[in-house]
Design an enzyme around this catalytic site. Structure first.
Site, mmCIF file in Angstrom:
data_model
loop_
_atom_site.group_PDB
_atom_site.id
_atom_site.type_symbol
_atom_site.label_atom_id
_atom_site.label_comp_id
_atom_site.label_asym_id
_atom_site.label_seq_id
_atom_site.Cartn_x
_atom_site.Cartn_y
_atom_site.Cartn_z
ATOM 1 N N CYS B 25 142.091 -9.549 -5.698
ATOM 2 C CA CYS B 25 140.955 -8.886 -5.050
ATOM 3 C C CYS B 25 139.921 -9.917 -4.617
ATOM 4 C CB CYS B 25 140.324 -7.876 -6.001
ATOM 5 S SG CYS B 25 139.784 -8.590 -7.555
ATOM 6 N N HIS B 170 136.233 -6.704 -10.998
ATOM 7 C CA HIS B 170 136.901 -6.427 -9.731
ATOM 8 C C HIS B 170 136.024 -6.966 -8.605
ATOM 9 C CE1 HIS B 170 139.626 -4.600 -7.013
ATOM 10 N NE2 HIS B 170 138.849 -3.624 -6.624
ATOM 11 N N ASN B 210 137.765 -1.713 -0.489
ATOM 12 C CA ASN B 210 138.598 -2.086 -1.627
ATOM 13 C C ASN B 210 139.902 -2.704 -1.111
ATOM 14 O OD1 ASN B 210 139.419 -2.382 -4.251
ATOM 15 N ND2 ASN B 210 139.218 -0.223 -4.799
#
Lengths: 103, 255
Positions: B25, B170, B210
């Site tokens: 990520c 994240h 995302n």
């Protein structure tokens, strides 16, 4: 209309049906009945978690079934999370060195 | 600072990616940040550059200083990699396979299509990111991931018990911000839970991209409440700096 006192949540048969639909939607299959049963349990637990999030959220978010609903929290974090930045940077540790005797 | 901002409308945001079996990520957020900044600074949409730009992550993952980019990493490490390699190759030359395996760093073999001058961490994020986001483009902040496992749509305003603002694990890409209309709803829910009483007032939010594919959330995006450090979004907001080359002749110290 809160769920509380009105909707008891998915019943066992209903749950299996929701799980079956989840498997179809996200193309999930499991190698044996034991694993299937384990994933069903996790799925049920995740629905409960989603419901808790829904109840406690102060915004407009909706939580429920997603592509990750058959994963435990630990699996999810391991697969899709990242390193925790604060820990890696050492920012959670006290700043300063004992060798120098002052912060 | 305007009340809303959405860099997607300017064509500055590359498509939602899917990290698949690779915990990258951080690299995807960094690449998305650089792509957006290039698109904004040089006035062309990411789509128009698809063949030359569309940077991604594989180079960042393989050339990460720890050499193990699929096991997680940090946006600032991605920017350091770009600085150390003097730029990034295009995704066309350096494809992403999502297998979770890293390869030998091949950065030197490919032509560089984008680079950065610097990167910065924003202070007072929730105040400055709007300004930064409007003027300079996107920001790559960290966030706690757990509520996202069950997120379908809407604006998340979590409490510290449901989303720990300290344990941010994240990385995502901030692409804009806005306010809900006063009755944005929870009606017509199929696979989520009941219709709770919803806020009647409008809510300020951040829009974040995302890296879990377009089938997750709001077509790959989600929204977090703006102004309450929901899910620790203010903890590590980082952005690259991309500027036009300085055309003035450099002045050196006379002998």
């Amino acid at each position: 209309g809160s769920l509380r006192g009105q909707d008891p949540g998915p019943q066992p048969l209903e749950l299996k049906e929701v799980f079956r639909l989840f498997q179809m939607q996200y193309n999930r299959s499991y190698p044996n009945p034991a694993e299937h049963a384990r994933r069903l349990d996790i799925f049920a637990q995740n629905l409960a978690n989603a419901q808790r999030l829904q109840e406690e959220d102060l915004g407009t978010a909706e939580f429920g079934v997603t592509q990750f609903s058959d994963l435990t929290e630990e699996e999810f974090v391991q697969l899709y999370g990242n390193r925790v930045a604060g820990e890696a940077l050492g920012v959670s540790r006290k700043v300063g060195s004992e060798e120098w005797g002052h912060s | 600072v305007p009340s809303t901002c959405d860099w997607r409308k300017a064509g500055a945001i590359s498509p939602v990616r899917n990290q698949q079996h690779c915990n990258c990520c951080w690299a995807i957020a960094a690449a998305g940040n650089i792509e957006a900044l290039w698109a904004i600074k040089f006035g062309r949409s990411v789509e128009a550059w698809a063949h030359t730009l569309s940077l991604l992550a594989p180079e960042l993952i393989d050339c990460d200083r720890c050499g193990n980019g699929c096991k997680g990493g940090f946006v600032w490490d991605a920017f350091l990699t770009v600085l150390n390699n003097s730029g990034l190759a295009s995704e066309k030359d350096y494809p992403f396979d999502g297998s979770g395996k890293t390869h030998r760093c091949l950065a030197e073999k490919h032509k560089k299509v984008a680079w950065i001058q610097d990167f910065i961490t924003l202070q007072a994020f929730e105040q400055s990111a709007g300004r930064m986001g409007t003027r300079a483009g996107t920001v790559a902040p960290d966030s706690a991931s757990l509520p996202l496992q069950h997120y379908q749509k809407g604006v998340i305003q979590a409490t510290p018990t449901t989303c720990d603002p300290v344990q941010v694990n994240h990385c995502v890409l901030l692409v804009g911000f806005g306010k809900t209309k006063s009755v944005e709803g929870r009606q017509g829910k199929a696979a989520s839970f009941g219709s709770y009483s919803r806020p009647r007032h409008s809510m300020a939010y951040w829009t974040l991209q995302n890296s879990w594919g377009t089938h997750w959330g709001e077509k790959g995006y989600f929204r977090l409440h703006r102004g309450s450090n929901t899910c620790g979004i203010t903890r590590f907001p980082v952005t690259a700096r991309v500027d036009k080359p300085n055309k003035r002749q450099q002045v050196s110290c006379p002998p």
